[in-house]
Enzyme design. Structure first.
Site, PDB file in Angstrom:
ATOM      1  CG  ASP A 116      -4.358  -0.859   3.104  1.00  0.00           C
ATOM      2  OD1 ASP A 116      -4.963  -0.578   2.063  1.00  0.00           O
ATOM      3  OD2 ASP A 116      -3.458  -0.158   3.579  1.00  0.00           O
ATOM      4  CG  ASP A 132      -2.790   1.976   6.762  1.00  0.00           C
ATOM      5  OD1 ASP A 132      -3.040   3.175   6.660  1.00  0.00           O
ATOM      6  OD2 ASP A 132      -3.598   1.091   6.419  1.00  0.00           O
ATOM      7  CG  ASP A 172      -1.620   1.253   1.487  1.00  0.00           C
ATOM      8  OD1 ASP A 172      -2.295   1.700   0.553  1.00  0.00           O
ATOM      9  OD2 ASP A 172      -1.527   1.818   2.599  1.00  0.00           O
TER      10      ASP A 172
END
Length: 663
Positions: free
Chosen positions: A564, A560, A367
């Site tokens: 996500d 994180d 991410d």
């Protein structure tokens, strides 16, 4: 949110575990383990060297004179002297093995290491090889002592983490401090933490500033400065000033409580290699027993001059040599050492199965925000249009974002800096993946991405660089705000380290726009990226990567852990940045990186590779040595003493090798 469940059913029989895992990725934290290694002492309990050594001293005090004066004792009436010394030594050293073998036979579990040892040593006594029988049990007991020492050392590598559990909290009641259990403190209570004390619960600093040692949570030794209004977590150690903290979470919900839970339950998830040994032992042990039976019975029938006593002795040697102690002890120990070694480096692995999975990772997906970048946003530029000015645009943005917890919303409110009247904002609506709509003083204000304005068919500036929040008031474009984020210091090093290790593909997934995604991917050397993704589109992107990873390849995703979580759940190996103790990170991920450093991904893979290498060294070494000695035993070259070395010696060497996984 899609969570991971590992459906577990464990049954343990002499280090053989039946463990079924449904890797459909939903975690169930209710681990009721019953891991009994069928020895009298529990390896999971507190190890006491004195209690283990005392019986050994007693056995040796009987055994040593017996060996020295064996001939004289043998020549006593009916060899009674020999029996008086060796039988008590045998029972003292081997009682736990005999008891376990008997108990397992009654339960229908016949073919295990204790059965092999019981038959071999009782057979040795039957053919009057008493010193050898006691020697097998004695050296097995010594081997178990070294095993316990090794397990204790492995546990100590995690013990530092377990010791951060706070013992008490200083609660402020009517101006006085009272020591209470952290479990009794409620949300909203005020606690005081003095210099040198552990912070007992998660909370917000309402008075004081200090430096805190976060090493128990992150593995980092450099203290962090904390000030008024900042969040601190249970398990941190206050180094300097007195802190007054308003409690924001109950102890059971605090970051440290969840970390303690996952570390204590890490051993419950077995690696594929451990399962292989379980299956191997089921076939191996009966083959050994029936081969020994054949060695004892067939040669005297078919070989002229062959005596029953000689071939029974060879069969007993074969049984002793064949005990799979080295394998069943050292393999779980190797993985436990790997999990402990990772914990010391701020990488919390929820079980050996995930160490195994890391070995096969050939695609690593990141991410962007909070993972490769710091996720600390600041307003960099305000560009008003259509008659609005900068202050008006910032005020509108701050009000419309007043109910959002997103870091970008927070950065806008910080830039505005004034108190927002909740009555000014009505009909608040969050449009997932696009932005926000709300009424601000009877004006309909929308704030969000370029896609939101396209969806609402509002003409606006496009093709802008960076993270941009567009605003429109009553369908009139009001301008945009540019938000700046910063790359983490080790982000580039993280990608380079993965490529050096042979990871085939690095990918970045982000909800940010194409321009900024392209810029960051280029800066870091990431192979491919996908931008402007909604949360469900990230899951689709991971599924595409999973389908192209190859039959034996696996996909790791690092996020994180907050927005996500669905993607972390879907990946083969889900990794979360847990430095700030995100609940979603700890609950959903297979591996939690407590330092928030992306470079720890490569370190985790390195630890996994080293652990597996050590485990397979043990398997290869143990099987090779045993194969050689089995051959020697059948041909009458190896004696019972060599058999003892082949069994206990291999086990001890394998244990010493397994402890390297901690380093």
């Amino acid at each position: 949110m899609k969570h991971k469940v590992h459906s577990e059913s464990s049954g343990c029989s002499n280090c053989e575990h039946d463990h079924h895992e449904n890797h459909n990725h939903v975690h169930n934290h209710n681990h009721d383990e019953n891991h009994n290694h069928d020895h009298d002492h529990d390896h999971g309990g507190e190890f006491n060297l004195k209690n283990e050594v005392l019986p050994l001293v007693m056995i040796l005090s009987l055994y040593a004179p017996g060996v020295i004066f064996e001939n004289q004792l043998h020549n006593t009436f009916y060899s009674i002297g020999e029996y008086l010394l060796f039988i008590p030594a045998y029972l003292l050293s081997g009682w736990s093995v005999l008891k376990t073998a008997g108990r397992n036979i009654l339960k229908g579990r016949v073919f295990d290491e204790t059965f092999l040892m019981a038959v071999a040593t009782l057979g040795a006594i039957a053919i009057h090889k008493l010193p050898e029988a006691v020697g097998v049990m004695l050296f097995y007991k010594i081997g178990e002592l070294f095993q316990d020492i090794a397990v204790s050392r492995s546990r100590n590598s995690i013990k530092a983490l377990l010791e951060v559990r706070p013992d008490y909290a200083n609660i402020q009641i009517d101006g006085e401090l009272k020591k209470v259990s952290p479990e009794t403190v409620k949300i909203g209570d005020i606690i005081v933490v003095k210099p040198g004390e552990k912070i007992p619960l998660d909370g917000e600093i309402i008075d004081g500033n200090s430096q805190v040692d976060t090493s128990a949570l992150t593995g980092e030794s450099v203290p962090r400065t904390v000030r008024l209004g900042e969040t601190v977590l249970a398990g941190m150690i206050n180094k300097m000033g007195v802190l007054s903290i308003k409690v924001t979470k109950l102890f059971d919900e605090s970051s440290i409580a969840k970390i303690l839970d996952l570390v204590q339950n890490a051993k419950s998830k077995k690696a594929e290699t451990e399962k292989f040994i379980t299956k191997f032992a089921r076939y191996y042990t009966p083959i050994v027993v029936f081969t020994s039976l054949a060695v004892a019975l067939l040669p005297p029938l078919f070989i002229s001059g062959a005596t029953s006593s000689e071939w029974v002795y060879r069969a007993l040697i074969l049984l002793v040599i064949s005990c799979p102690c080295g394998l069943v002890i050292s393999i779980p120990l190797g993985y436990f050492g790997g999990v402990g070694g990772a914990a010391k480096r701020g990488i919390l692995v929820k079980g050996s199965t995930f160490l195994d999975s890391l070995n096969a990772v050939n695609t690593v997906v990141f991410d962007k925000t909070g993972t490769l970048t710091k996720g600390v946003f600041q307003v960099a530029k305000i560009v008003p249009q259509n008659g609005f000015n900068e202050q008006e645009l910032l005020q509108l943005a701050a009000k419309v974002e007043s109910h959002s917890n997103h870091p970008i919303a927070q950065s806008i409110r910080n830039a505005y800096g004034e108190k927002i009247d909740a009555l000014d904002v009505r009909d608040y609506e969050e449009i997932a993946g696009y932005g926000i709509r709300a009424k601000v003083k009877n004006q309909v204000v929308i704030a969000g991405s370029d896609r939101l304005l396209h969806r609402e068919k509002i003409a606006h500036d496009s093709q802008l660089e960076g993270t941009v929040i567009h605003l429109a008031v009553d369908d009139i474009y009001a301008g945009y705000i540019v938000i700046a984020d910063e790359l983490k210091e080790d982000a580039r090093h993280a990608i380079q380290a993965l490529k050096r290790m042979g990871v085939e593909k690095t990918v970045m997934l982000t909800g940010d726009n194409q321009a900024i995604a392209s810029q960051i991917a280029q800066q870091l050397g990431i192979d491919t990226y996908e931008a402007e993704l909604l949360p469900e589109e990230k899951v689709n992107a991971i599924e595409k990567l999973l389908s192209t990873a190859g039959k034996h390849g696996k996909v790791a995703f690092i996020g994180d852990g907050i927005n996500d979580a669905p993607v972390i759940a879907r990946a083969d190996v889900g990794m979360a940045m847990g430095g700030l103790g995100s609940d979603a990170a700890i609950e959903t991920a297979d591996i939690v990186i407590m330092t928030d450093a992306p470079s720890k991904v490569a370190e985790a893979i390195q630890i996994a590779r080293k652990t597996r290498q050590i485990v397979w060294q043990n398997i290869g070494f143990a099987l090779a040595i045993k194969a050689v000695f089995i051959g020697l035993g059948i041909f009458g070259i190896a004696t019972m003493w060599e058999a003892v070395f082949a069994d206990v010696g291999v086990a001890m060497l394998a244990i010493f090798n397994a402890t390297r996984a901690m380093k």
